[in-house]
Design a protein around this motif. Structure first.
Motif, PDB file in Angstrom:
ATOM      1  N   LYS A 257       0.849  -1.188   0.000  1.00 39.36           N
ATOM      2  CA  LYS A 257       0.000   0.000   0.000  1.00 39.36           C
ATOM      3  C   LYS A 257       0.887   1.242   0.000  1.00 39.36           C
ATOM      4  O   LYS A 257       1.138   1.893   1.014  1.00 39.36           O
ATOM      5  N   SER A 258       1.392   1.544  -1.196  1.00 40.52           N
ATOM      6  CA  SER A 258       2.280   2.683  -1.399  1.00 40.52           C
ATOM      7  C   SER A 258       1.882   3.373  -2.692  1.00 40.52           C
ATOM      8  O   SER A 258       1.383   2.744  -3.620  1.00 40.52           O
ATOM      9  N   VAL A 259       2.132   4.671  -2.749  1.00 46.53           N
ATOM     10  CA  VAL A 259       1.779   5.480  -3.910  1.00 46.53           C
ATOM     11  C   VAL A 259       2.912   6.456  -4.187  1.00 46.53           C
ATOM     12  O   VAL A 259       3.482   7.035  -3.258  1.00 46.53           O
ATOM     13  N   THR A 260       3.252   6.631  -5.461  1.00 49.43           N
ATOM     14  CA  THR A 260       4.058   7.772  -5.872  1.00 49.43           C
ATOM     15  C   THR A 260       3.206   8.618  -6.810  1.00 49.43           C
ATOM     16  O   THR A 260       2.320   8.086  -7.498  1.00 49.43           O
ATOM     17  N   ALA A 261       3.453   9.904  -6.846  1.00 48.99           N
ATOM     18  CA  ALA A 261       2.627  10.768  -7.683  1.00 48.99           C
ATOM     19  C   ALA A 261       3.366  12.054  -8.038  1.00 48.99           C
ATOM     20  O   ALA A 261       4.325  12.443  -7.364  1.00 48.99           O
ATOM     21  N   VAL A 262       2.874  12.673  -9.088  1.00 45.45           N
ATOM     22  CA  VAL A 262       3.354  13.973  -9.555  1.00 45.45           C
ATOM     23  C   VAL A 262       2.213  14.970  -9.425  1.00 45.45           C
ATOM     24  O   VAL A 262       1.057  14.642  -9.720  1.00 45.45           O
ATOM     25  N   ILE A 263       2.524  16.183  -8.988  1.00 42.50           N
ATOM     26  CA  ILE A 263       1.525  17.250  -8.886  1.00 42.50           C
ATOM     27  C   ILE A 263       2.121  18.497  -9.503  1.00 42.50           C
ATOM     28  O   ILE A 263       3.190  18.972  -9.074  1.00 42.50           O
ATOM     29  N   GLY A 264       1.474  19.036 -10.513  1.00 39.83           N
ATOM     30  CA  GLY A 264       1.923  20.289 -11.086  1.00 39.83           C
ATOM     31  C   GLY A 264       1.550  21.459 -10.193  1.00 39.83           C
ATOM     32  O   GLY A 264       0.504  21.449  -9.536  1.00 39.83           O
ATOM     33  N   LEU A 265       2.394  22.482 -10.173  1.00 41.44           N
ATOM     34  CA  LEU A 265       2.147  23.700  -9.405  1.00 41.44           C
ATOM     35  C   LEU A 265       2.234  24.895 -10.347  1.00 41.44           C
ATOM     36  O   LEU A 265       3.210  25.051 -11.081  1.00 41.44           O
ATOM     37  N   SER A 266       1.206  25.719 -10.311  1.00 39.63           N
ATOM     38  CA  SER A 266       1.090  26.815 -11.266  1.00 39.63           C
ATOM     39  C   SER A 266       0.708  28.111 -10.560  1.00 39.63           C
ATOM     40  O   SER A 266      -0.004  28.072  -9.548  1.00 39.63           O
ATOM     41  N   PRO A 267       1.148  29.256 -11.082  1.00 38.04           N
ATOM     42  CA  PRO A 267       0.719  30.532 -10.498  1.00 38.04           C
ATOM     43  C   PRO A 267      -0.741  30.869 -10.802  1.00 38.04           C
ATOM     44  O   PRO A 267      -1.299  31.797 -10.215  1.00 38.04           O
ATOM     45  N   THR A 268      -1.372  30.114 -11.711  1.00 40.13           N
ATOM     46  CA  THR A 268      -2.765  30.375 -12.064  1.00 40.13           C
ATOM     47  C   THR A 268      -3.626  29.164 -11.693  1.00 40.13           C
ATOM     48  O   THR A 268      -3.142  28.025 -11.661  1.00 40.13           O
ATOM     49  N   PRO A 269      -4.910  29.367 -11.392  1.00 38.47           N
ATOM     50  CA  PRO A 269      -5.790  28.257 -11.032  1.00 38.47           C
ATOM     51  C   PRO A 269      -5.806  27.185 -12.108  1.00 38.47           C
ATOM     52  O   PRO A 269      -5.788  27.481 -13.309  1.00 38.47           O
ATOM     53  N   GLN A 270      -5.856  25.922 -11.678  1.00 33.27           N
ATOM     54  CA  GLN A 270      -5.799  24.785 -12.589  1.00 33.27           C
ATOM     55  C   GLN A 270      -7.131  24.034 -12.597  1.00 33.27           C
ATOM     56  O   GLN A 270      -7.664  23.718 -11.541  1.00 33.27           O
ATOM     57  N   PRO A 271      -7.657  23.754 -13.778  1.00 26.48           N
ATOM     58  CA  PRO A 271      -8.915  22.983 -13.846  1.00 26.48           C
ATOM     59  C   PRO A 271      -8.652  21.517 -13.512  1.00 26.48           C
ATOM     60  O   PRO A 271      -7.539  21.021 -13.651  1.00 26.48           O
ATOM     61  N   ALA A 272      -9.701  20.830 -13.067  1.00 24.46           N
ATOM     62  CA  ALA A 272      -9.599  19.382 -12.894  1.00 24.46           C
ATOM     63  C   ALA A 272      -9.432  18.752 -14.262  1.00 24.46           C
ATOM     64  O   ALA A 272     -10.171  19.048 -15.190  1.00 24.46           O
ATOM     65  N   ARG A 273      -8.440  17.894 -14.392  1.00 21.80           N
ATOM     66  CA  ARG A 273      -8.157  17.294 -15.690  1.00 21.80           C
ATOM     67  C   ARG A 273      -8.395  15.794 -15.723  1.00 21.80           C
ATOM     68  O   ARG A 273      -8.523  15.215 -16.796  1.00 21.80           O
ATOM     69  N   ILE A 274      -8.408  15.141 -14.562  1.00 23.67           N
ATOM     70  CA  ILE A 274      -8.577  13.687 -14.588  1.00 23.67           C
ATOM     71  C   ILE A 274      -9.642  13.215 -13.619  1.00 23.67           C
ATOM     72  O   ILE A 274      -9.894  12.024 -13.523  1.00 23.67           O
ATOM     73  N   ARG A 275     -10.283  14.101 -12.891  1.00 30.05           N
ATOM     74  CA  ARG A 275     -11.299  13.664 -11.946  1.00 30.05           C
ATOM     75  C   ARG A 275     -12.679  13.719 -12.587  1.00 30.05           C
ATOM     76  O   ARG A 275     -12.950  14.548 -13.428  1.00 30.05           O
ATOM     77  N   GLY A 276     -13.546  12.840 -12.145  1.00 30.78           N
ATOM     78  CA  GLY A 276     -14.906  12.817 -12.669  1.00 30.78           C
ATOM     79  C   GLY A 276     -15.083  11.788 -13.773  1.00 30.78           C
ATOM     80  O   GLY A 276     -14.128  11.335 -14.413  1.00 30.78           O
ATOM     81  N   CYS A 277     -16.325  11.420 -14.023  1.00 30.07           N
ATOM     82  CA  CYS A 277     -16.640  10.358 -14.978  1.00 30.07           C
ATOM     83  C   CYS A 277     -16.145  10.687 -16.392  1.00 30.07           C
ATOM     84  O   CYS A 277     -15.754   9.800 -17.144  1.00 30.07           O
ATOM     85  N   GLY A 278     -16.176  11.959 -16.748  1.00 24.67           N
ATOM     86  CA  GLY A 278     -15.791  12.338 -18.097  1.00 24.67           C
ATOM     87  C   GLY A 278     -14.342  12.067 -18.413  1.00 24.67           C
ATOM     88  O   GLY A 278     -13.959  12.002 -19.587  1.00 24.67           O
ATOM     89  N   TYR A 279     -13.511  11.883 -17.405  1.00 28.35           N
ATOM     90  CA  TYR A 279     -12.082  11.670 -17.618  1.00 28.35           C
ATOM     91  C   TYR A 279     -11.677  10.214 -17.395  1.00 28.35           C
ATOM     92  O   TYR A 279     -10.493   9.883 -17.533  1.00 28.35           O
TER      93      TYR A 279
END
Length: 219
Positions: free
Chosen positions: A179-201
């Motif tokens: 039970k381990s996870v690695t992940a990447v998170i982008g950081l931006s000076p401007t608000p970021q939309p959800a890109r992979i959450r929700g049924c549509g993705y």
């Protein structure tokens, strides 16, 4: 103290509409689990250097390529890597349950998945608190989209995860403890939309059992 998300664990089992007996059992097991251990994590942030469709985390020894990274990191100037684990103690608890009571083991496994995700959520909160002026993308991990699993060793090395968390990568590119996870998170000076959450993705939306039942997994 963090605790597994009971509803998420039951959704993972396809038992989101379970009766009170199973939920009570899950609540009790979640209490035992969170009393026995807590998720542990490490994270760090590096500048992003983009060349064509490739993103290099400068100084980390990690290069991200492909459409997933391009979509997720568009507009980001820095990115965080994180690793989170429940550790070897969870593996021992799971093996013990498997030897004694498989029904309990299945429930414990689902709670463990929920628990490590809760640990990742807490780590994201730490990152936001450390960089309040920056906006996070959704986190994404090797194996999602076309981000290859063979990035796992580089991500773990960049975070010194073996020394700091006891986290290693097997020859088949799986993380150990389980039970381990690695992940990447982008950081931006401007608000970021959800890109992979929700049924549509979601890649599984056409055959999703939750959608057939008129609900969602909550992701």
């Amino acid at each position: 103290m963090r605790r597994p998300d009971i509803s998420e664990a039951l959704r993972c089992l396809g038992a989101a509409r379970s009766g009170p007996e199973l939920r009570q059992q899950a609540e009790q097991l979640a209490d035992e689990l969170s009393a026995a251990l807590q998720p542990r994590s490490v994270w760090a942030v590096w500048p992003l250097v983009r060349t064509g469709d490739r993103f290099r985390l400068e100084g980390a020894g990690v290069t991200l390529s492909g459409s997933t990274a391009a979509r997720m990191l568009d507009g980001c100037e820095t990115a965080a890597l994180l690793a989170c684990t429940l550790g070897a103690r969870f593996d021992a608890m799971l093996r013990s349950a498997q030897a004694r009571d498989m029904a309990k083991a299945v429930l414990l496994d689902a709670l463990g998945s929920s628990f490590v995700e809760a640990g990742c959520d807490g780590t994201e909160e730490e990152i936001s608190a450390r960089f309040p002026a920056l906006h996070r993308t959704d986190r994404f991990s090797p194996g999602y989209g076309d981000l290859p699993l063979d990035l796992q060793p580089a991500l773990c090395a960049a975070l010194d995860a073996q020394r700091r968390l006891g986290l290693t990568v097997t020859d088949s590119l799986l993380l150990n403890p389980v039970k381990s996870v690695t992940a990447v998170i982008g950081l931006s000076p401007t608000p970021q939309p959800a890109r992979i959450r929700g049924c549509g993705y979601c890649n599984f939306r056409e055959n999703c059992q939750f959608r057939k039942e008129g609900t969602t997994c909550g992701r």
